[in-house]
Design a protein around this motif. Structure first.
Motif, PDB file in Angstrom:
ATOM      1  N   ILE A  61       0.847  -1.204   0.000  1.00  0.00           N
ATOM      2  CA  ILE A  61       0.000   0.000   0.000  1.00  0.00           C
ATOM      3  C   ILE A  61       0.875   1.244   0.000  1.00  0.00           C
ATOM      4  N   MET A  62       0.318   2.340  -0.474  1.00  0.00           N
ATOM      5  CA  MET A  62       1.025   3.619  -0.488  1.00  0.00           C
ATOM      6  C   MET A  62       0.796   4.324   0.845  1.00  0.00           C
ATOM      7  N   GLU A  63       1.857   4.569   1.585  1.00  0.00           N
ATOM      8  CA  GLU A  63       1.756   5.288   2.853  1.00  0.00           C
ATOM      9  C   GLU A  63       2.659   6.518   2.776  1.00  0.00           C
ATOM     10  N   ASN A  64       2.155   7.543   2.103  1.00  0.00           N
ATOM     11  CA  ASN A  64       2.951   8.751   1.874  1.00  0.00           C
ATOM     12  C   ASN A  64       2.526   9.936   2.732  1.00  0.00           C
ATOM     13  N   GLY A  65       1.617   9.692   3.695  1.00  0.00           N
ATOM     14  CA  GLY A  65       1.229  10.749   4.619  1.00  0.00           C
ATOM     15  C   GLY A  65       0.119  11.649   4.136  1.00  0.00           C
ATOM     16  N   THR A  66      -0.489  11.347   2.988  1.00  0.00           N
ATOM     17  CA  THR A  66      -1.533  12.232   2.465  1.00  0.00           C
ATOM     18  C   THR A  66      -2.948  11.801   2.853  1.00  0.00           C
ATOM     19  N   GLY A  67      -3.079  10.706   3.585  1.00  0.00           N
ATOM     20  CA  GLY A  67      -4.408  10.254   3.979  1.00  0.00           C
ATOM     21  C   GLY A  67      -4.332   9.133   4.996  1.00  0.00           C
ATOM     22  N   THR A  68      -5.513   8.729   5.484  1.00  0.00           N
ATOM     23  CA  THR A  68      -5.640   7.606   6.402  1.00  0.00           C
ATOM     24  C   THR A  68      -6.759   6.718   5.889  1.00  0.00           C
ATOM     25  N   PHE A  69      -6.546   5.405   5.894  1.00  0.00           N
ATOM     26  CA  PHE A  69      -7.534   4.478   5.362  1.00  0.00           C
ATOM     27  C   PHE A  69      -7.421   3.140   6.090  1.00  0.00           C
ATOM     28  N   PRO A  70      -8.508   2.330   6.077  1.00  0.00           N
ATOM     29  CA  PRO A  70      -8.448   1.023   6.724  1.00  0.00           C
ATOM     30  C   PRO A  70      -7.607   0.030   5.922  1.00  0.00           C
ATOM     31  N   VAL A  71      -6.912  -0.842   6.655  1.00  0.00           N
ATOM     32  CA  VAL A  71      -6.086  -1.885   6.054  1.00  0.00           C
ATOM     33  C   VAL A  71      -6.496  -3.217   6.689  1.00  0.00           C
ATOM     34  N   GLU A  72      -6.819  -4.202   5.858  1.00  0.00           N
ATOM     35  CA  GLU A  72      -7.266  -5.498   6.357  1.00  0.00           C
ATOM     36  C   GLU A  72      -6.111  -6.495   6.408  1.00  0.00           C
ATOM     37  N   TYR A  73      -6.007  -7.205   7.535  1.00  0.00           N
ATOM     38  CA  TYR A  73      -5.084  -8.318   7.698  1.00  0.00           C
ATOM     39  C   TYR A  73      -5.963  -9.552   7.889  1.00  0.00           C
ATOM     40  N   ARG A  74      -5.984 -10.443   6.895  1.00  0.00           N
ATOM     41  CA  ARG A  74      -6.872 -11.601   6.945  1.00  0.00           C
ATOM     42  C   ARG A  74      -6.074 -12.883   6.757  1.00  0.00           C
ATOM     43  N   LEU A  75      -6.342 -13.838   7.639  1.00  0.00           N
ATOM     44  CA  LEU A  75      -5.723 -15.159   7.554  1.00  0.00           C
ATOM     45  C   LEU A  75      -6.841 -16.181   7.421  1.00  0.00           C
ATOM     46  N   ILE A  76      -6.856 -16.917   6.306  1.00  0.00           N
ATOM     47  CA  ILE A  76      -7.854 -17.954   6.066  1.00  0.00           C
ATOM     48  C   ILE A  76      -7.224 -19.294   6.424  1.00  0.00           C
ATOM     49  N   LEU A  77      -7.882 -20.034   7.301  1.00  0.00           N
ATOM     50  CA  LEU A  77      -7.380 -21.333   7.721  1.00  0.00           C
ATOM     51  C   LEU A  77      -7.755 -22.395   6.701  1.00  0.00           C
ATOM     52  N   GLY A  78      -6.972 -23.458   6.618  1.00  0.00           N
ATOM     53  CA  GLY A  78      -7.252 -24.538   5.687  1.00  0.00           C
ATOM     54  C   GLY A  78      -8.490 -25.340   6.061  1.00  0.00           C
ATOM     55  N   SER A  79      -8.813 -25.375   7.357  1.00  0.00           N
ATOM     56  CA  SER A  79     -10.022 -26.038   7.841  1.00  0.00           C
ATOM     57  C   SER A  79     -10.445 -25.363   9.139  1.00  0.00           C
ATOM     58  N   ASN A  80     -11.696 -25.537   9.515  1.00  0.00           N
ATOM     59  CA  ASN A  80     -12.201 -24.934  10.740  1.00  0.00           C
ATOM     60  C   ASN A  80     -11.551 -25.586  11.963  1.00  0.00           C
ATOM     61  N   ILE A  81     -11.322 -24.758  12.992  1.00  0.00           N
ATOM     62  CA  ILE A  81     -10.805 -25.259  14.258  1.00  0.00           C
ATOM     63  C   ILE A  81     -11.735 -24.778  15.365  1.00  0.00           C
ATOM     64  N   ASN A  82     -11.845 -25.555  16.438  1.00  0.00           N
ATOM     65  CA  ASN A  82     -12.696 -25.186  17.572  1.00  0.00           C
ATOM     66  C   ASN A  82     -11.826 -24.684  18.710  1.00  0.00           C
ATOM     67  N   LYS A  83     -11.942 -23.403  19.008  1.00  0.00           N
ATOM     68  CA  LYS A  83     -11.142 -22.759  20.053  1.00  0.00           C
ATOM     69  C   LYS A  83     -12.015 -21.750  20.793  1.00  0.00           C
ATOM     70  N   ARG A  84     -11.605 -21.418  22.021  1.00  0.00           N
ATOM     71  CA  ARG A  84     -12.330 -20.413  22.800  1.00  0.00           C
ATOM     72  C   ARG A  84     -11.682 -19.035  22.697  1.00  0.00           C
ATOM     73  N   TYR A  85     -10.367 -18.994  22.565  1.00  0.00           N
ATOM     74  CA  TYR A  85      -9.645 -17.723  22.580  1.00  0.00           C
ATOM     75  C   TYR A  85      -8.940 -17.479  21.249  1.00  0.00           C
ATOM     76  N   ALA A  86      -8.905 -16.217  20.853  1.00  0.00           N
ATOM     77  CA  ALA A  86      -8.158 -15.787  19.676  1.00  0.00           C
ATOM     78  C   ALA A  86      -7.237 -14.645  20.101  1.00  0.00           C
ATOM     79  N   ARG A  87      -6.071 -14.603  19.502  1.00  0.00           N
ATOM     80  CA  ARG A  87      -5.083 -13.559  19.831  1.00  0.00           C
ATOM     81  C   ARG A  87      -4.496 -13.027  18.539  1.00  0.00           C
ATOM     82  N   ALA A  88      -4.291 -11.718  18.509  1.00  0.00           N
ATOM     83  CA  ALA A  88      -3.572 -11.072  17.418  1.00  0.00           C
ATOM     84  C   ALA A  88      -2.381 -10.338  18.024  1.00  0.00           C
ATOM     85  N   VAL A  89      -1.197 -10.628  17.539  1.00  0.00           N
ATOM     86  CA  VAL A  89       0.004  -9.911  17.954  1.00  0.00           C
ATOM     87  C   VAL A  89       0.382  -8.989  16.806  1.00  0.00           C
ATOM     88  N   VAL A  90       0.272  -7.701  17.069  1.00  0.00           N
ATOM     89  CA  VAL A  90       0.483  -6.673  16.052  1.00  0.00           C
ATOM     90  C   VAL A  90       1.918  -6.167  16.172  1.00  0.00           C
TER      91      VAL A  90
END
Length: 102
Positions: A61-90
């Motif tokens: 993406i172009m980040e030249n300081g002229t604007g602000t916009f949403p950016v999506e970080y998406r991870l698609i799993l190969g199969s469904n998993i059953n979990k109670r907690y999710a964590r994102a480390v940014v």
């Protein structure tokens, strides 16, 4: 400290089927707000032991300081998993990093 990784934990309150992860941040560079370099997603059944599901890197993406916009970080799993907690480390890059939705 804008250079340190930040952790976002979500308690789904019971085991849930997870097929993908999405985290939205701001990017663009305006006012020193940049998209993070990467986001690593984890899951857990007990909130103590975490398993990495994968890492998503900043899109081209172009980040030249002229604007602000949403950016999506998406991870698609190969199969469904059953979990109670999710964590994102940014892992921010330049300047400030702001999450706007998970």
């Amino acid at each position: 400290d804008s250079a340190s990784s930040r952790t976002l934990d979500v308690d789904l309150e019971s085991l849930k089927s997870i097929s993908d992860f999405k985290l939205y941040t701001l990017g663009g560079g305006e006012d020193g707000i940049f998209a993070p370099d990467s986001v690593e997603f984890f899951t857990s059944v007990d909130g103590t032991t975490w398993t990495s599901q994968g890492t998503v890197f900043k899109p081209n993406i172009m980040e030249n300081g002229t604007g602000t916009f949403p950016v999506e970080y998406r991870l698609i799993l190969g199969s469904n998993i059953n979990k109670r907690y999710a964590r994102a480390v940014v892992n921010p890059g330049n300047g400030w990093c702001m999450a706007i939705g998970i």
